[in-house]
Design a protein around this motif. Sequence first.
Motif, short mmCIF file in Angstrom:
data_model
loop_
_atom_site.label_atom_id
_atom_site.label_comp_id
_atom_site.label_asym_id
_atom_site.label_seq_id
_atom_site.Cartn_x
_atom_site.Cartn_y
_atom_site.Cartn_z
N MET A 176 0.64 -1.35 0.11
CA MET A 176 -0.17 0.00 0.20
C MET A 176 0.58 1.27 -0.20
SD MET A 176 -3.00 -0.84 2.37
CE MET A 176 -3.65 -2.52 1.95
N CYS A 177 0.18 2.04 -0.56
CA CYS A 177 1.10 3.79 -0.77
C CYS A 177 0.92 4.66 -0.57
CB CYS A 177 0.96 4.18 -2.56
SG CYS A 177 2.46 2.27 -2.98
N SER A 178 -0.62 4.41 -0.43
CA SER A 178 -0.98 6.78 0.31
C SER A 178 -0.96 7.05 1.95
CB SER A 178 -2.35 6.51 -0.68
OG SER A 178 -3.45 5.64 0.03
N ALA A 179 -1.01 7.51 1.66
CA ALA A 179 -1.41 7.68 3.57
C ALA A 179 -2.81 7.79 3.59
CB ALA A 179 -0.82 9.41 3.46
N VAL A 180 -3.72 7.70 3.69
CA VAL A 180 -4.91 7.11 3.75
C VAL A 180 -4.95 5.37 4.06
CG1 VAL A 180 -7.96 6.51 3.17
CG2 VAL A 180 -6.36 9.38 2.79
N GLN A 181 -4.06 4.51 2.61
CA GLN A 181 -3.46 3.56 2.89
C GLN A 181 -2.96 3.22 4.20
OE1 GLN A 181 -2.98 2.58 -0.72
NE2 GLN A 181 -4.59 2.35 -1.68
N ARG A 182 -1.38 3.63 5.04
CA ARG A 182 -1.01 2.99 5.67
C ARG A 182 -1.94 4.29 7.40
NH1 ARG A 182 2.81 5.94 2.59
NH2 ARG A 182 1.69 8.30 3.66
N ALA A 183 -2.79 4.68 7.18
CA ALA A 183 -3.88 4.79 8.12
C ALA A 183 -4.97 3.84 8.70
CB ALA A 183 -4.46 5.97 8.21
N HIS B 85 -10.22 -5.22 -4.18
CA HIS B 85 -11.84 -5.60 -5.47
C HIS B 85 -10.98 -3.91 -6.27
CE1 HIS B 85 -15.28 -4.66 -6.87
NE2 HIS B 85 -15.34 -3.11 -6.43
N ARG B 86 -10.39 -3.12 -5.60
CA ARG B 86 -10.08 -2.13 -5.97
C ARG B 86 -8.63 -2.86 -7.40
NH1 ARG B 86 -8.61 2.10 -1.19
NH2 ARG B 86 -10.60 2.97 -1.60
N MET B 87 -8.27 -3.77 -6.61
CA MET B 87 -7.15 -3.90 -8.30
C MET B 87 -8.16 -4.69 -8.94
SD MET B 87 -3.77 -3.61 -7.37
CE MET B 87 -3.12 -4.73 -8.21
N GLU B 88 -8.84 -5.61 -8.58
CA GLU B 88 -9.42 -6.03 -10.47
C GLU B 88 -10.22 -5.40 -10.59
OE1 GLU B 88 -10.30 -9.64 -12.06
OE2 GLU B 88 -9.06 -9.52 -10.52
N THR C 116 1.42 -4.73 -14.29
CA THR C 116 2.22 -3.61 -13.62
C THR C 116 1.16 -1.83 -13.74
OG1 THR C 116 3.65 -4.41 -14.71
CG2 THR C 116 3.95 -2.10 -14.60
N ARG C 117 -0.09 -1.54 -14.38
CA ARG C 117 -0.34 -0.75 -14.73
C ARG C 117 -0.99 -0.56 -13.35
NH1 ARG C 117 -1.95 2.39 -19.87
NH2 ARG C 117 0.41 1.46 -20.94
N ALA C 118 -1.92 -1.79 -12.86
CA ALA C 118 -2.46 -1.56 -12.67
C ALA C 118 -2.35 -1.42 -10.67
CB ALA C 118 -3.45 -2.73 -12.22
N PHE D 273 -3.18 1.62 -8.42
CA PHE D 273 -3.13 1.22 -6.76
C PHE D 273 -2.11 2.29 -5.92
CE2 PHE D 273 -2.74 -0.93 -2.81
CZ PHE D 273 -4.01 -1.30 -3.06
N CYS D 274 -0.93 2.51 -6.14
CA CYS D 274 -0.14 2.77 -5.39
C CYS D 274 0.00 4.36 -5.12
CB CYS D 274 1.65 1.77 -5.43
SG CYS D 274 1.56 0.58 -4.85
N LEU D 275 -0.95 5.03 -6.28
CA LEU D 275 -1.13 6.61 -6.71
C LEU D 275 -2.10 6.87 -5.17
CD1 LEU D 275 -0.09 7.02 -10.20
CD2 LEU D 275 1.19 7.49 -8.25
#
Length: 58
Positions: free
Chosen positions: A1-8, A29-32, A50-52, A56-58
């Motif tokens: 996971m990459c975003s601040a929200v995801q880290r929280a 679900h988001r990745m799919e 790779t694109r997904a 997802f990480c942005l």
Amino acid sequence: MCSAVQRAGDRAARGDLAVAERLRRVDNHRMEYARELFGKICSDPDEIETRALLTFCL
């Protein structure tokens, strides 16, 4: 996971297995969904993945 929200969310999930399971389902679900969308413009499975993942990480 990459975003601040995801880290929280990760921090919250550490102490609560139900939260962790919900986050896992939402992430999957988001990745799919991202794979499905990129599959419409790309035919190479590696490029789709790779694109997904980058999206997802942005």
